[in-house]
Design an enzyme around this catalytic site. Structure first.
Site, PDB file in Angstrom:
ATOM      1  CB  CYS A 213      -1.788   5.946   3.277  1.00  0.00           C
ATOM      2  SG  CYS A 213      -2.762   5.308   4.399  1.00  0.00           S
TER       3      CYS A 213
ATOM      4  CD  GLU B 165      -1.837   1.944   1.703  1.00  0.00           C
ATOM      5  OE1 GLU B 165      -1.293   3.255   0.900  1.00  0.00           O
ATOM      6  OE2 GLU B 165      -2.706   2.046   3.467  1.00  0.00           O
TER       7      GLU B 165
END
Lengths: 524, 524
Positions: free
Chosen positions: A302, A265
């Site tokens: 993120c 990720e």
């Protein structure tokens, strides 16, 4: 209180690695703290062999036993008490409120996976019964379910020292699926990782599961991670971090004699789109909400919104600028992130087509960056691909478009992202067009909301087209993360005694199964 | 009757490529037939752009409309009548009986995917409703489902000119998920591919779906395939063929600026294990069954049993040898496969630790190979990794072990395989140990059966750990193949009007959805 020793841990055995030394760093007072040393090739091999051996027993444990183990890990994390919060705060500067919340989430994740394995339905059991009299050939009995894949390497993330690090979502989901885990501890919070290792080692002992199901290898530099991904015992990798780091691991894994999947990720700019009429009506509200999302965790999420795309609006611009400037500065996680943000802000500041709306100092060595907003035109944004790259920290770029068509053009030219947000209550036609484009570009489309704050639930999708993540269909948040670390196995014509419980005739687990194409909990 | 023109087809437009010429080859009389030419970079780009454009409309078609399209493709294939069978037989030597069966399977696959998309449940819809009053933060409404990923490149396989080629399982599943497909036709049966293209072009017209959903690019050599996999529009690849070919595509895809998944189904030796007491009791039966499986399709199946592992047994050895020698020789697909089998048999024959039990001639240029069985000891097999490599054709290796422990050791040292078979009715303890090992090595474990004959049903798993396939969890047979060409997208706080039907409040599709963790067909 547990002594922080700087040791690593292989299958319950603590030892002092012989590699290069490093220390954890306190962002509040910029001092070095605990001393650690890096694991080497021998340590990787030992941990991998222990994991391979443990796998043979652990993979066959029933879901209830694994559930008890996961719940015990959560209990043991809570039993670490305030020491965990204080040590981690001193290594990350994230603050006790945030860390208390993140601990809750981390234990919640473990317990959610415990529920999942206890229930046992995640294996997607499917049964097609035989038709021995079918012409021209008989139909055999076929049964399929997901099984564990083998030892998993997990790379801890710096920005979620609990929820995406040593015992975070990747470790929880890999263990839940029946796989041993070897964690490469993040060098920015090694003492935190050490405490977590104590929690799981204690849970391993209490539950009597094989010791090799968990090892923690501490280390600086790339060799440890590279060696781990290359080791033939490792069957998959979980990673949360930068695009550069993730891609490096993807390339190594793809070049192995036996390539393995890397679930990375990575980077994302999480665009937020506002329709012109909606901006007109809600300029202050959206600017305030966006400012809060940009500043959250000092922008080190993120899902931090790195660009906001709309038309010109003075109230919005002024409010956003003011709110960001007024928001207290937060602490960055470590000097590497600070240096990289320093360089990022300088680049943006020197960009001829960018205006720093609330320019503020960020002197070298400082751990507390300004909450920054830049502005550019839609045309300039479209002309310069580098403006679509993530700048990690509390920074956002206001992309001022000429009209709806240009807003859509920005959407159409996006790279893969984890999320995109749309505020368009008064622009429903535009909203429809944006959804059409954005659902092709991201993992999660958000309406009337902000991307930070990732709910942990079955319908969550945390992952998107590259470079947001390496395997766009997989999620690293929510119980759906478990399927990353399992694969389907089919059994043909197999006697009941040789079948796993999930596929046995009398459905001893009482789970939903697809029997001859229909979902049912019935026996065969 | 359709004229075979040697043209390729982009989005319904037929044209004569300008690249190097090639001809299809008749294995029966070793003559060249129809003339073709290879597509180049411009053709790839045109097909990709047409696919990209078509995707924008095709991805949003409802499942019923896609179902009608897939059913119409099946109808149009049947409407090609005997010409399809005869042309294909002349290009492959597979025989009309086999091809009639394979046509049925191919149309059956298309119709199974039509049922799947019509029902609409394959998208794995999941809904978690909002808790606006939850403390400390409200829970948002989250909904998740699978969506199409974009244009898919499909590489036709030589050994299944219908079921795994132009309109085979990869194409059917990619289209079913809502993706356009560009097929690189296999140069060993180009006229067959051309006929299939007529069928789908006709179905496209009848159903009014966007023309760019299908293109057929014919060609020899690697450039066409490489260019296709590198094209930025392509989002995934389906491939059935050799390990070497599959790995080459995997490497190209992994090195793209945006890596994409390659679903390659590759090599496999499909070991068959027989327990000592079971062999004693059923030597003749198992030798006869195995011989049939080895000879099926002239051994040109991905599931052909390349080794049989048991103890010494003279009846078994004699029967196997006799049955294989007595079985009529079949035709190989093309001169490349013949040359490669020739070399493979020579290698095995020259191997100092191998004995060719039924040695027979296979002169250069012949298309009809002997059905061969070799023998070696368990010890020798374990000592030489090259004996675990696939020899494509009607060849099997009898691995004569000393005892049960050595049989198990062979199992433990296997590479990834598509299948493994176990005959052990009188050796249940060994069966249990074998299942424990084999379920870690293969995609499908078969009890008391033979690996050839891959049933198309939801519980089928055709795919296994590398090198059997590139993505071990995915299957290329059965409706489960559809998820390869889709990815999850989540929608947060989204008004009903902007949601896909599968996620709308009133469940207009009437499908099972995971609502707040429970499977239900209820409305919200």
């Amino acid at each position: 209180m547990i002594d922080i020793t700087g040791q690593s841990c292989i299958a319950g055995h603590w030892f002092s690695p012989e590699g290069s030394k490093f220390q954890s760093f306190n962002p509040y007072n910029k001092t070095s703290m605990y001393q650690f040393a890096s694991c080497g090739a021998d340590d990787i091999d030992k941990a991998a062999k222990a994991a391979g051996k443990a796998f043979q027993a652990y993979r066959k444990l029933d879901g209830r036993t694994i559930g008890v183990f996961l719940n015990t890990i959560a209990d043991e994390i809570e039993a670490l008490g305030d020491q965990l919060l204080e040590v981690c705060d001193s290594e990350t500067g994230l603050g006790l409120v945030r860390l208390t919340g993140e601990r809750g989430r981390t234990c919640g994740q473990l317990r959610a996976f415990a529920d999942l394995t206890t229930k046992g339905e995640w294996v997607q059991a499917s049964i097609d019964t035989a038709l021995p009299d079918r012409a021209p050939v008989p139909k055999p009995d076929l049964r399929r379910m997901m099984r564990a894949i083998g030892p998993v390497a997990v790379f801890g993330a710096s920005n979620f020292p609990f929820a995406f690090s040593t015992l975070g979502g990747d470790t929880a989901s890999a263990l839940a699926a029946g796989n041993p885990v070897i964690v490469k501890g993040h060098p920015a919070h090694p003492a935190t990782s050490e405490l977590f290792a104590h929690a799981i080692v204690s849970a391993v002992e209490k539950c009597g599961v094989p010791k090799g199901v968990f090892s923690l290898l501490q280390g600086m530099g790339n060799e440890l991670g590279t060696g781990l991904v290359k080791h033939e015992v490792i069957q998959a990798v979980g990673f949360t971090g930068s695009e550069r780091g993730g891609r490096a691991l993807m390339d190594i894994a793809a070049a192995r004699p036996q390539p393995i999947p890397v679930f990375a990720e990575m980077g994302s700019i999480n665009p937020l789109f506002v329709g012109p009429d909606t901006l007109q009506a809600q300029a202050e509200n959206i600017a305030t909400g966006l400012s809060g999302s940009v500043c959250m965790g000092t922008g080190q999420f993120c899902t931090s919104p790195g660009i906001v795309v709309s038309v010109a609006n003075e109230t919005f611009e002024t409010t956003l600028k003011t709110k960001l400037s007024e928001a207290p500065r937060g602490y960055l996680l470590n000097p590497q992130i600070a240096a990289s943000l320093q360089a990022g802000l300088e680049n943006l500041n020197n960009h001829p087509q960018l205006e720093w709306l609330n320019r503020a100092d960020f002197e070298a060595g400082s751990m507390t960056p300004p909450n920054a907003v830049f502005k550019t035109s839609g045309k300039n944004f479209l002309a310069d691909k580098t403006l679509s790259e993530e700048v990690f920290g509390p920074v956002t770029l206001y992309v001022e478009c000429e009209n709806e068509a240009q807003i859509l053009e920005v959407a159409e030219n996006l790279n893969g992202n984890l999320t995109a947000s749309v505020h368009a209550d008064k622009d429903m036609e535009l909203a429809e067009k944006l959804f059409d484009v954005l659902e092709q570009k991201v993992g999660r489309v958000i309406y009337n909301g902000y991307p930070t704050g990732v709910e942990v639930c079955p319908s969550q999708q945390h992952g998107g087209p590259y470079p947001a993540s390496s395997v766009s269909t997989s999620t690293s948040v929510g119980v759906g993360a478990i399927v990353r670390f399992a694969r389907f196995v089919a059994y043909q014509g197999t006697p009941d005694d040789l079948l796993p419980d999930a596929l046995k005739n009398d459905n001893p687990l009482g789970i939903y199964r697809l029997v001859n194409g229909e979902l049912t909990t019935a026996s065969i």
